[in-house]
Design an enzyme around this catalytic site. Structure first.
Site, mmCIF file in Angstrom:
data_model
loop_
_atom_site.group_PDB
_atom_site.id
_atom_site.type_symbol
_atom_site.label_atom_id
_atom_site.label_comp_id
_atom_site.label_asym_id
_atom_site.label_seq_id
_atom_site.Cartn_x
_atom_site.Cartn_y
_atom_site.Cartn_z
ATOM 1 N N HIS A 17 -2.743 3.443 -1.690
ATOM 2 C CA HIS A 17 -2.181 4.561 -0.916
ATOM 3 C C HIS A 17 -1.939 5.769 -1.816
ATOM 4 C CE1 HIS A 17 -0.264 1.230 1.736
ATOM 5 N NE2 HIS A 17 -1.187 1.792 2.483
ATOM 6 N N LYS A 41 9.618 -2.921 12.844
ATOM 7 C CA LYS A 41 10.622 -3.991 12.744
ATOM 8 C C LYS A 41 10.012 -5.360 12.434
ATOM 9 C CE LYS A 41 11.412 -4.683 17.724
ATOM 10 N NZ LYS A 41 10.690 -3.526 18.285
ATOM 11 N N ARG A 90 -11.538 1.817 2.954
ATOM 12 C CA ARG A 90 -11.765 0.854 1.887
ATOM 13 C C ARG A 90 -13.138 0.225 1.969
ATOM 14 N NH1 ARG A 90 -5.920 -1.465 3.092
ATOM 15 N NH2 ARG A 90 -6.755 -0.864 5.099
ATOM 16 N N SER A 127 -1.428 -3.704 1.815
ATOM 17 C CA SER A 127 -0.014 -4.062 1.677
ATOM 18 C C SER A 127 0.242 -5.528 2.023
ATOM 19 C CB SER A 127 0.842 -3.179 2.583
ATOM 20 O OG SER A 127 0.732 -1.833 2.208
HETATM 21 P P1 ADP Z 1 -2.325 -1.331 4.734
HETATM 22 O O1 ADP Z 1 -3.671 -1.644 5.314
HETATM 23 O O2 ADP Z 1 -2.292 -1.415 3.253
HETATM 24 O O3 ADP Z 1 -1.182 -2.005 5.423
HETATM 25 P P2 ADP Z 1 -1.520 1.186 5.968
HETATM 26 O O4 ADP Z 1 -1.597 0.836 7.392
HETATM 27 O O5 ADP Z 1 -0.189 1.540 5.450
HETATM 28 O O6 ADP Z 1 -2.154 0.172 4.973
HETATM 29 O O7 ADP Z 1 -2.588 2.316 5.645
HETATM 30 C C1 ADP Z 1 -2.380 3.670 5.668
HETATM 31 C C2 ADP Z 1 -3.632 4.378 5.242
HETATM 32 O O8 ADP Z 1 -3.911 4.103 3.873
HETATM 33 C C3 ADP Z 1 -4.896 3.980 5.986
HETATM 34 O O9 ADP Z 1 -5.691 5.140 6.138
HETATM 35 C C4 ADP Z 1 -5.587 3.029 5.063
HETATM 36 O O10 ADP Z 1 -6.966 3.018 5.256
HETATM 37 C C5 ADP Z 1 -5.229 3.643 3.738
HETATM 38 N N1 ADP Z 1 -5.257 2.674 2.674
HETATM 39 C C6 ADP Z 1 -4.551 1.540 2.607
HETATM 40 N N2 ADP Z 1 -4.833 0.875 1.468
HETATM 41 C C7 ADP Z 1 -5.744 1.631 0.809
HETATM 42 C C8 ADP Z 1 -6.458 1.482 -0.419
HETATM 43 N N3 ADP Z 1 -6.276 0.406 -1.172
HETATM 44 N N4 ADP Z 1 -7.314 2.462 -0.781
HETATM 45 C C9 ADP Z 1 -7.498 3.524 0.017
HETATM 46 N N5 ADP Z 1 -6.880 3.720 1.196
HETATM 47 C C10 ADP Z 1 -6.017 2.784 1.585
#
Ligand code: ADP
Length: 162
Positions: A17, A41, A90, A127
């Site tokens: 992120h 939640k 990704r 995550s």
């Molecule tokens: P996660 O899949 O890690 O739970 P989120 O829902 O918080 O992630 O993702 C928020 C944004 O960050 C999305 O656009 C997701 O594609 C991007 N993202 C998550 N992990 C990565 C990563 N390792 N590299 C690039 N972008 C990422």
């Protein structure tokens, strides 16, 4: 003023992120990192904890701020004068869902979505995997910023493996 949002669940924020947030901050005037509170939640960290970690790890980026949104992201974007949503891609597996979301958000509100390809160092990183590795005592030091690693230890009540 060109303002974009980086939305996500950030449960917790990872180096993947942060890589996208940093790169977005180089390209746009202002970046709002927003934690979606709709389904929060069911997560490991509360929305407030996620926001606090994001604030900590982005504090050196002067054009990045952290917030939350509830309901439709496009309504948040409209209300804040946001011109585009920035998302990290990704792998091909992200693409289908993200394309659908992008097209729907454009249809709903004319909001554009900009995709940035993941840094190959972090393309395997999500995550949920970080939570799982940490829960079983694995070392996540290379996957998340130090402040997040510390919070994972607090949350899991373990000293970690260092
Ligand atoms: P996660 O899949 O890690 O739970 P989120 O829902 O918080 O992630 O993702 C928020 C944004 O960050 C999305 O656009 C997701 O594609 C991007 N993202 C998550 N992990 C990565 C990563 N390792 N590299 C690039 N972008 C990422």
């Amino acid at each position: 003023m060109h303002r974009v949002v980086c939305p996500g669940s950030f449960d917790p924020v990872t180096n993947g992120h942060l890589d996208i947030i940093r790169r977005a901050a180089l390209l746009h005037d202002e970046v709002l990192v927003v934690v979606g509170a709709n389904r929060a939640k069911h997560g490991m960290f509360t929305v407030d904890e996620r926001v606090a970690m994001l604030e900590e790890v982005t504090k050196d980026l002067s054009n990045v701020s952290v917030g939350t949104f509830r309901g439709l992201l496009v309504e948040y974007c409209r209300a804040r004068g946001v011109s585009a949503i920035v998302k990290g891609l990704r792998a091909v597996s992200d693409f289908e869902y993200e394309m659908e979301m992008a097209q729907m958000n454009y249809r709903l509100a004319g909001i554009e979505t900009l995709f940035m390809t993941a840094n190959p160092l972090y393309s395997f990183l999500r995550s949920s995997l970080v939570r799982e590795i940490a829960a079983y005592g694995g070392n996540v030091a290379a996957l998340v910023p130090p402040a997040v690693e510390a919070q994972l230890r607090v949350k899991l009540g373990s000293p970690g493996t260092g």
